[in-house]
Design a protein around this motif. Structure first.
Motif, mmCIF file in Angstrom:
data_model
loop_
_atom_site.group_PDB
_atom_site.id
_atom_site.type_symbol
_atom_site.label_atom_id
_atom_site.label_comp_id
_atom_site.label_asym_id
_atom_site.label_seq_id
_atom_site.Cartn_x
_atom_site.Cartn_y
_atom_site.Cartn_z
ATOM 1 N N LEU A 81 26.814 -24.466 37.536
ATOM 2 C CA LEU A 81 28.130 -24.302 38.155
ATOM 3 C C LEU A 81 28.213 -25.020 39.486
ATOM 4 C CD1 LEU A 81 29.529 -20.678 37.713
ATOM 5 C CD2 LEU A 81 30.442 -22.831 36.856
ATOM 6 N N LEU A 82 27.173 -24.882 40.306
ATOM 7 C CA LEU A 82 27.172 -25.558 41.604
ATOM 8 C C LEU A 82 27.139 -27.073 41.425
ATOM 9 C CD1 LEU A 82 24.766 -23.224 43.610
ATOM 10 C CD2 LEU A 82 27.239 -23.485 43.922
ATOM 11 N N LEU A 83 26.398 -27.542 40.419
ATOM 12 C CA LEU A 83 26.378 -28.977 40.140
ATOM 13 C C LEU A 83 27.754 -29.460 39.664
ATOM 14 C CD1 LEU A 83 22.900 -29.390 38.407
ATOM 15 C CD2 LEU A 83 23.588 -30.263 40.642
ATOM 16 N N ALA A 84 28.389 -28.676 38.800
ATOM 17 C CA ALA A 84 29.730 -29.035 38.334
ATOM 18 C C ALA A 84 30.710 -29.077 39.500
ATOM 19 C CB ALA A 84 30.202 -28.034 37.280
ATOM 20 N N LEU A 85 30.565 -28.136 40.416
ATOM 21 C CA LEU A 85 31.422 -28.107 41.604
ATOM 22 C C LEU A 85 31.222 -29.372 42.435
ATOM 23 C CD1 LEU A 85 33.409 -26.129 43.055
ATOM 24 C CD2 LEU A 85 31.445 -25.375 44.408
ATOM 25 N N ALA A 86 29.961 -29.755 42.620
ATOM 26 C CA ALA A 86 29.662 -30.935 43.436
ATOM 27 C C ALA A 86 30.120 -32.224 42.762
ATOM 28 C CB ALA A 86 28.163 -30.993 43.712
ATOM 29 N N VAL A 87 29.863 -32.351 41.458
ATOM 30 C CA VAL A 87 30.217 -33.581 40.753
ATOM 31 C C VAL A 87 31.735 -33.754 40.685
ATOM 32 C CG1 VAL A 87 30.100 -34.788 38.542
ATOM 33 C CG2 VAL A 87 28.081 -33.605 39.417
ATOM 34 N N SER A 88 32.450 -32.691 40.373
ATOM 35 C CA SER A 88 33.914 -32.785 40.305
ATOM 36 C C SER A 88 34.511 -33.053 41.684
ATOM 37 C CB SER A 88 34.512 -31.522 39.696
ATOM 38 O OG SER A 88 34.121 -30.366 40.424
ATOM 39 N N PHE A 89 33.907 -32.479 42.729
ATOM 40 C CA PHE A 89 34.381 -32.774 44.084
ATOM 41 C C PHE A 89 34.181 -34.249 44.412
ATOM 42 C CE2 PHE A 89 33.743 -33.269 48.657
ATOM 43 C CZ PHE A 89 34.924 -32.729 49.131
ATOM 44 N N PHE A 90 33.061 -34.809 43.966
ATOM 45 C CA PHE A 90 32.797 -36.232 44.196
ATOM 46 C C PHE A 90 33.877 -37.084 43.529
ATOM 47 C CE2 PHE A 90 30.762 -40.291 43.161
ATOM 48 C CZ PHE A 90 30.243 -40.641 44.400
ATOM 49 N N SER A 91 34.373 -36.641 42.367
ATOM 50 C CA SER A 91 35.425 -37.393 41.667
ATOM 51 C C SER A 91 36.750 -37.331 42.402
ATOM 52 C CB SER A 91 35.604 -36.858 40.236
ATOM 53 O OG SER A 91 34.524 -37.223 39.412
ATOM 54 N N ILE A 92 37.106 -36.157 42.899
ATOM 55 C CA ILE A 92 38.437 -36.004 43.499
ATOM 56 C C ILE A 92 38.461 -36.331 44.986
ATOM 57 C CG2 ILE A 92 39.011 -34.237 41.787
ATOM 58 C CD1 ILE A 92 38.737 -32.143 43.961
ATOM 59 N N ALA A 93 37.291 -36.411 45.620
ATOM 60 C CA ALA A 93 37.237 -36.586 47.086
ATOM 61 C C ALA A 93 38.011 -37.807 47.589
ATOM 62 C CB ALA A 93 35.781 -36.638 47.547
ATOM 63 N N PRO A 94 37.940 -38.981 46.902
ATOM 64 C CA PRO A 94 38.689 -40.142 47.438
ATOM 65 C C PRO A 94 40.195 -39.931 47.503
ATOM 66 C CG PRO A 94 37.066 -40.834 45.817
ATOM 67 C CD PRO A 94 37.151 -39.349 45.721
ATOM 68 N N TYR A 95 40.695 -38.916 46.778
ATOM 69 C CA TYR A 95 42.139 -38.712 46.702
ATOM 70 C C TYR A 95 42.602 -37.485 47.492
ATOM 71 C CZ TYR A 95 41.119 -41.969 43.024
ATOM 72 O OH TYR A 95 40.636 -43.058 42.335
ATOM 73 N N LEU A 96 41.695 -36.870 48.230
ATOM 74 C CA LEU A 96 42.099 -35.741 49.067
ATOM 75 C C LEU A 96 42.977 -36.255 50.212
ATOM 76 C CD1 LEU A 96 38.807 -33.654 49.126
ATOM 77 C CD2 LEU A 96 40.832 -33.337 47.693
ATOM 78 N N PRO A 97 43.918 -35.448 50.687
ATOM 79 C CA PRO A 97 44.954 -35.942 51.623
ATOM 80 C C PRO A 97 44.475 -36.092 53.063
ATOM 81 C CG PRO A 97 45.305 -33.639 51.156
ATOM 82 C CD PRO A 97 44.165 -34.072 50.258
ATOM 83 N N VAL A 98 43.445 -36.900 53.262
ATOM 84 C CA VAL A 98 42.906 -37.109 54.604
ATOM 85 C C VAL A 98 43.944 -37.784 55.501
ATOM 86 C CG1 VAL A 98 41.096 -38.231 55.946
ATOM 87 C CG2 VAL A 98 40.562 -37.231 53.720
ATOM 88 N N ARG A 99 44.618 -38.802 54.967
ATOM 89 C CA ARG A 99 45.608 -39.529 55.772
ATOM 90 C C ARG A 99 46.777 -38.617 56.153
ATOM 91 N NH1 ARG A 99 46.327 -45.580 53.128
ATOM 92 N NH2 ARG A 99 44.124 -46.040 52.834
ATOM 93 N N ILE A 100 47.167 -37.743 55.240
ATOM 94 C CA ILE A 100 48.269 -36.824 55.532
ATOM 95 C C ILE A 100 47.848 -35.844 56.624
ATOM 96 C CG2 ILE A 100 49.858 -35.142 54.546
ATOM 97 C CD1 ILE A 100 50.141 -38.001 53.455
ATOM 98 N N GLY A 281 43.313 -41.123 49.662
ATOM 99 C CA GLY A 281 43.468 -40.553 50.988
ATOM 100 C C GLY A 281 44.765 -39.812 51.210
ATOM 101 N N ARG A 282 45.577 -39.684 50.157
ATOM 102 C CA ARG A 282 46.900 -39.062 50.342
ATOM 103 C C ARG A 282 47.111 -37.813 49.492
ATOM 104 N NH1 ARG A 282 48.293 -44.745 50.531
ATOM 105 N NH2 ARG A 282 48.905 -45.240 52.688
ATOM 106 N N GLY A 283 46.367 -37.652 48.447
ATOM 107 C CA GLY A 283 46.546 -36.485 47.589
ATOM 108 C C GLY A 283 46.464 -36.858 46.127
ATOM 109 N N LEU A 284 46.189 -35.857 45.299
ATOM 110 C CA LEU A 284 46.050 -36.096 43.868
ATOM 111 C C LEU A 284 47.410 -36.279 43.188
ATOM 112 C CD1 LEU A 284 43.288 -33.471 43.579
ATOM 113 C CD2 LEU A 284 42.996 -35.815 42.783
#
Length: 332
Positions: A81-100, A281-284
């Protein structure tokens, strides 16, 4: 009784390993059609893993003597579960709304705005899209699932600020219409994988730049045949851009691509073209299906770019009673 308890624990542990496998699909070089369908839900897998880990921890703290409380924190369940959490976060991280979060704003200066909309072939709420066009005043309007009714509703725009049109409207889900504020230097319509679903290429001169644009709506990959057809359209688009986007020509690709950023097919397309997603950098910004709550939607409507353009804004727009949300991308 203990057998039933052990079976339930085994069931949850097997589910944890399955969830880990699903999060790894985007990193495989190529996959068969059914697995590719499962690659698109990395946001949902991340949420599922996070909820499962949090639930196990809360259960352990609130009911420490319960049999399941002890079992669900064992490595056989918790590690995948922790590995799945980390791997999926790695996939979505580039699209998290950092710029916003950092307070991105569209500063003054000349911009190029692209409005992309899959209007849905059975939708006749033409006024809703026209309100978006009036509100956001885009330079390029790319409409997919454009029926003759939608074409007729958009025709008056030619008498306003969008005199240049490419009309491939048709009954059903394969019609397309493009409207532009700028004249077409050249245009070409190809049908790479079917006789019905076009890929529209056109070149404009804007902001003292040559810009090559592609608008496409490949088949949804709901069967193996449709999956291969979609990938053929993506490959043909990549080959066309490679042949025609020479020198200082910038590129924009927009449309309902029927793939998310997590699909191996999408990743292959990005590798071949060097394009960047305006979501980064803006959101999914899940765009389909609209009838589901936002966390359950997936992002299949895209605007991608490369070259001398700078992406300064991206968002989805309020519903126009389609099953998709329209998207708006702004470049400088």
């Amino acid at each position: 009784m203990r057998f039933v308890q052990n079976f339930i624990v085994f069931f949850f542990s097997a589910g944890a390993f399955l969830l880990l496998f699903l999060t790894l699909i985007p990193f495989l070089p190529s996959v068969l059609w059914p697995l590719e369908l499962l690659s698109h839900f990395q946001t949902q897998y991340f949420l599922a893993a996070a909820i499962a880990v949090l639930s196990a921890v809360i259960l352990r703290r609130t009911l420490p003597d319960l049999y399941f409380s002890k079992q669900l924190l064992r490595p056989l369940f918790l590690v995948p579960l922790l590995l799945a959490l980390a791997v999926s976060f790695f996939s979505i991280a580039p699209y998290l709304p950092v710029r916003i979060i950092m307070g991105e704003t569209v500063k003054g200066g000349e911009t190029l705005t692209v409005l992309q909309s899959n209007v849905y072939k059975y939708n006749t709420d033409y006024a809703a899209l026209l309100v978006h066009i009036e509100t956001y005043n885009p330079d390029i309007i790319a409409v997919s699932e454009a029926t003759p009714g939608w074409r007729d509703a958009l025709l008056p725009l030619k008498e306003k600020d969008w005199p240049h049109m490419i009309d491939r409207a048709a009954p059903g889900s394969h019609g397309m219409v493009v409207l532009s504020r700028y004249p077409f230097i050249e245009k070409e319509v190809l049908y790479p994988s079917t006789k019905t679903h076009p890929v529209i290429f056109f070149r404009i001169r804007a902001q003292e730049r040559d810009i090559l644009l592609a608008s496409l709506h490949p088949l949804s990959p709901m069967t193996a045949r449709r999956y291969h057809s979609r990938d053929e359209d993506l490959a043909a688009t990549a080959a066309y851009l490679e042949a025609h986007a020479k020198g200082n020509v910038s590129v924009i690709v927009t449309g309902d691509l029927n793939t998310t950023m997590f699909s191996p097919s999408y990743k292959q397309f990005i590798r071949e073209t060097g394009l960047t997603n305006t979501r980064r950098g803006r959101g999914l910004y899940g765009s389909w299906p609209v009838f589901l709550p936002a966390p359950a939607r997936i992002a299949i409507d895209h605007t991608l770019y490369k070259g001398e353009l700078e992406s300064v804004h991206f968002t989805t727009l309020p519903s126009i009673n389609s099953d998709h949300l329209s998207t708006l991308a702004v470049f400088r």
